[in-house]
Enzyme design. Structure first.
Site, short mmCIF file in Angstrom:
data_model
loop_
_atom_site.label_atom_id
_atom_site.label_comp_id
_atom_site.label_asym_id
_atom_site.label_seq_id
_atom_site.Cartn_x
_atom_site.Cartn_y
_atom_site.Cartn_z
N ASP A 88 0.85 -1.19 0.00
CA ASP A 88 0.00 0.00 0.00
C ASP A 88 0.88 1.24 0.00
OD1 ASP A 88 -2.75 1.06 0.17
OD2 ASP A 88 -1.91 2.06 1.93
N ASP A 495 8.61 -15.28 -45.70
CA ASP A 495 9.26 -16.48 -45.15
C ASP A 495 9.38 -17.54 -46.23
OD1 ASP A 495 10.36 -18.33 -43.31
OD2 ASP A 495 9.23 -17.42 -41.70
N GLY A 521 9.43 -16.67 -50.05
CA GLY A 521 10.72 -16.38 -50.67
C GLY A 521 11.85 -16.68 -49.70
N ASP A 522 13.07 -16.56 -50.20
CA ASP A 522 14.25 -16.81 -49.39
C ASP A 522 14.97 -15.46 -49.25
OD1 ASP A 522 16.84 -17.30 -48.59
OD2 ASP A 522 16.96 -19.24 -49.61
N PHE A 523 15.10 -14.98 -48.03
CA PHE A 523 15.65 -13.61 -47.92
C PHE A 523 17.12 -13.50 -48.31
CE2 PHE A 523 14.93 -14.47 -43.14
CZ PHE A 523 16.16 -15.05 -42.94
C1 M5T Z 1 3.11 8.22 -5.73
C2 M5T Z 1 2.83 7.27 -6.87
C3 M5T Z 1 1.88 6.28 -6.74
N1 M5T Z 1 1.63 5.41 -7.81
C4 M5T Z 1 0.59 4.37 -7.71
O1 M5T Z 1 -0.37 4.71 -6.75
C5 M5T Z 1 -1.05 3.53 -6.35
C6 M5T Z 1 -1.20 3.58 -4.84
O2 M5T Z 1 -2.39 2.99 -4.48
P1 M5T Z 1 -2.48 1.64 -3.66
O3 M5T Z 1 -3.74 1.65 -2.91
O4 M5T Z 1 -1.23 1.41 -2.87
O5 M5T Z 1 -2.51 0.53 -4.79
P2 M5T Z 1 -3.61 0.26 -5.90
O6 M5T Z 1 -3.17 0.83 -7.20
O7 M5T Z 1 -4.99 0.66 -5.44
O8 M5T Z 1 -3.55 -1.30 -6.04
P3 M5T Z 1 -3.86 -2.39 -4.89
O9 M5T Z 1 -2.53 -2.92 -4.50
O10 M5T Z 1 -4.71 -3.41 -5.57
O11 M5T Z 1 -4.56 -1.75 -3.76
C7 M5T Z 1 -0.19 2.36 -6.76
O12 M5T Z 1 -0.81 1.71 -7.87
C8 M5T Z 1 1.10 3.02 -7.22
O13 M5T Z 1 1.72 2.27 -8.25
C9 M5T Z 1 2.31 5.56 -9.00
O14 M5T Z 1 2.06 4.82 -9.97
N2 M5T Z 1 3.28 6.54 -9.10
C10 M5T Z 1 3.57 7.40 -8.09
O15 M5T Z 1 4.47 8.27 -8.25
#
Ligand code: M5T
Length: 633
Positions: A88, A495, A521-523
């Site tokens: 997360d 090919d 064909g043959d390249f």
């Molecule tokens: C700051 C930042 C965040 N992210 C994305 O933000 C989501 C965070 O949300 P999450 O709740 O942690 O995840 P989710 O996308 O909801 O997926 P899940 O794990 O199923 O909860 C993730 O996607 C990360 O990549 C980026 O792609 N680039 C960045 O610079």
């Protein structure tokens, strides 16, 4: 490379990423981790104020995401993964925790809050090890977090809204994606960049290393049979680095053996009726001569020693069509499988157990069934089946590799020794010696191409081109992928006549399929169709310098300035030791060779292609694009 073995530790395990985030999937795929994606249904609604620090909130959410998936998989499908990974990512500014914006207005509020300031990005990660005891799920959670500091430049209203209208902020914590357009908003990053993107890879690998290679706590002592202070248990003979598949088991395992190999220093005293105690014993030869067990158990080497057995088990199970029998949730006992494949019961049982130990089959008290991966890749009639290629490995490559010693000594391909034929004949004779073999080989190549075509087709922006000719493009998988991505492209596959005669049964059907043209064909000998982009996928590594010279001179000769040549090959690193797949392929001693990025660049430049770009795709094939010099060059 230190991290590889750590990721390698997970190869034989069923790993599940409990996340819908494409960025997490990409980060982990890029380092070669194999996993299933099962997005978590856990709602991110924990009460933030109940956590003393923001990282605790992120960790707990990650943990709940992973546990929800582990429980669901266990209960619903009665399939327990070995490891579930949850993560997360949150952004904190001041005391506020920012997650994904709910709408554009919310994104605006978040981004203006971040404008001109430093903020923190925390990703909490949970690694949940699962096991099933009496149908009851047992879990052990390892968690950690990583913090990265990011500073935004002052963002003007105009820039802010332009960014929001790009749509990028909506599925990202804090409302930005540092890896894409959002990178333009950033003044500096202190800490792990990938942590901001959504997954702290470095910390993750370190955690895995802690779990799978715990530091040695004890020295192992020499045994001397005649001065034996007996001990009750081997618990204190901690091996430090058991290769137990589950670190949970690691804690309680009796350490007499490792991977079936008795530990040095461990002896089994025979149970002797008159003796004092039937115990295992260990002795110290001389306290001052305590010998340290090597720091790391050679699990990689043991794995390699067993590797040929594992490959052959896969080949034989595929050849006997075991995975076809067990497709689509079919569960069979060993005796039933044995009857169907007309093999001995004891042999079949051993083969099935071997496949289960390799993660290809599932074994329960009801019998054996395919794992998801076997259903997708090993059942012979599946869209992405590797069955044909596996049979090719068994029937052809295996024999070639039994002559490896001679191949190394002589530096030549051992076709004659293996098959009684010379190299020139190999393709025709080995792959096309019968209609059935021809069909199987083409299916094998066709299905392999399906795994790689998308990444090759999307490696570069090919929108400036209008016509493409895929030389040696076989059944046209890459060609179809290209017309799907660029519908206005006119794509021709060129090919050998023998190949083109058989492509019709490999063509996708449906009204909306843009046609691809096939030219025989043959390249080396024939005129090539006109195009402003030529493709050579998996061709050059098999050709000697002379043939490469003929082919590339020819392509270069008909390319107009601005036209281009796209190669799809495995690009070696500059040390030429990675990726192993390419390095091992070289051992066949074909007349061609695998090349590094620099070598491909130099090769293309030699034939008048410039501005060479290389994309390491993370897939089996990488992509190299070079443009024919304009007259100004
Ligand atoms: C700051 C930042 C965040 N992210 C994305 O933000 C989501 C965070 O949300 P999450 O709740 O942690 O995840 P989710 O996308 O909801 O997926 P899940 O794990 O199923 O909860 C993730 O996607 C990360 O990549 C980026 O792609 N680039 C960045 O610079």
């Amino acid at each position: 490379m230190v991290l590889n073995p750590v990721i390698g530790k997970l190869v034989s395990k069923r790993v599940v990423l409990a996340s819908a985030s494409p960025r997490r999937q990409e980060i982990l795929t890029n380092v070669g981790l194999r996993f299933e994606v099962v997005p978590s249904w856990f709602k991110e609604t924990l009460e933030k104020s109940s956590f003393a620090a923001p990282h605790e909130y992120a960790i707990e959410t990650a943990k709940q995401k992973a546990l929800e998936v582990a429980n669901r998989m266990h209960l619903k499908h009665l399939r327990t993964p070995d490891i579930v990974i949850g993560a997360d990512t949150i952004v904190t500014v001041g005391k506020q925790i920012l997650e994904k914006p709910v709408d554009k207005q919310d994104a605006y509020k978040m981004l203006s809050r971040l404008s001109g300031k430093e903020h923190s990005v925390f990703t909490g990660v949970a690694i949940v090890h699962c096991s099933s005891k009496d149908n009851h799920l047992e879990t052990e959670v390892t968690d950690f977090y990583e913090e990265t500091k990011v500073k935004f430049a002052e963002l003007s209203e105009e820039l802010l809204w332009e960014y929001i209208h790009s749509g990028e902020p909506m599925d990202k914590a804090g409302g930005y994606g540092i890896q894409a357009l959002g990178g333009m908003l950033v003044e500096y990053v202190h800490g792990d960049f990938l942590n901001v993107v959504g997954f702290p890879l470095n910390h993750f690998c370190k955690k895995l290393a802690e779990l799978y290679y715990p530091p040695l706590k004890h020295t192992i002592q020499h045994v001397k049979h005649d001065s034996i202070p007996s001990v009750e248990t081997f618990e204190n003979l901690s091996d430090g680095e058991s290769d137990s598949s589950n670190p949970m088991q690691h804690k309680s395992a009796n350490k007499l053996e490792r991977n079936g190999v008795p530990l040095p220093g461990a002896i089994h005293t025979p149970v002797n009726s008159g003796s004092i105690k039937p115990v295992c014993t260990v002795a110290v030869e001389n306290q001052s001569e305590v010998m340290e067990y090597p720091a790391k158990f050679p699990s990689k080497i043991v794995e390699l020693m067993d590797g040929f057995r594992a490959s052959k088990a896969l080949f034989v199970a595929s050849k006997l069509k075991v995975f076809d029998l067990l497709k689509d949730k079919c569960i069979l006992k060993a005796v039933d499988v044995a009857n169907k494949i007309e093999a001995s019961v004891c042999g079949t049982e051993r083969l099935l157990d071997a496949c289960a130990s390799l993660g290809l089959l599932e074994k329960t008290h009801q019998g054996y069934s395919n794992t998801d991966s076997a259903n997708t890749y090993l059942v012979s009639d599946r869209e992405y089946s590797l069955h044909g290629y596996i049979i090719h490995c068994n029937d052809r490559l295996w024999h070639l590799f039994t002559h490896l010693e001679a191949a190394v000594k002589e530096g030549t391909m051992q076709t004659h020794q293996a098959f009684g034929k010379e190299t020139e004949d190999l393709f025709q004779d080995s792959c096309y010696h019968s209609v059935e073999a021809k069909q199987r080989f083409m299916t094998a190549m066709h299905n392999l191409a399906k795994l790689t075509a998308r990444d090759v087709a999307t490696a570069f922006d090919l929108s400036p081109f209008r016509s493409v000719c895929d030389l040696g493009g076989c059944t046209g998988v890459l060609a179809h992928e290209l017309v799907q991505k660029y519908p206005i492209l006119k794509v021709t596959v060129f090919d050998l006549p023998d190949v083109i005669a058989n492509v019709s049964c490999f063509q996708p059907s449906g009204q909306h399929i843009t046609p691809v043209m096939f030219t025989a064909g043959d390249f080396f000998k024939d005129n090539l169709p006109e195009a402003d982009l030529y493709i050579l996928s998996l061709i050059l590594h098999d050709l000697n310098d002379e043939k490469i010279n003929i082919l590339l001179s020819k392509i270069s000769g008909i390319c107009k300035p601005g036209s281009a040549l796209l190669l799809a090959e495995i690009v070696l690193d500059e040390e030429k030791t990675h990726p192993p797949r390419a390095v091992l392929q070289s051992l066949s001693m074909t007349e061609g060779k695998q090349r590094s990025g620099l070598e491909y660049k130099q090769l293309l430049e030699k034939y008048g292609f410039t501005n060479v770009q290389i994309k390491i795709t993370g897939n089996i094939l990488d992509a190299i694009l070079g443009f024919k010099k304009t007259s100004a060059h």
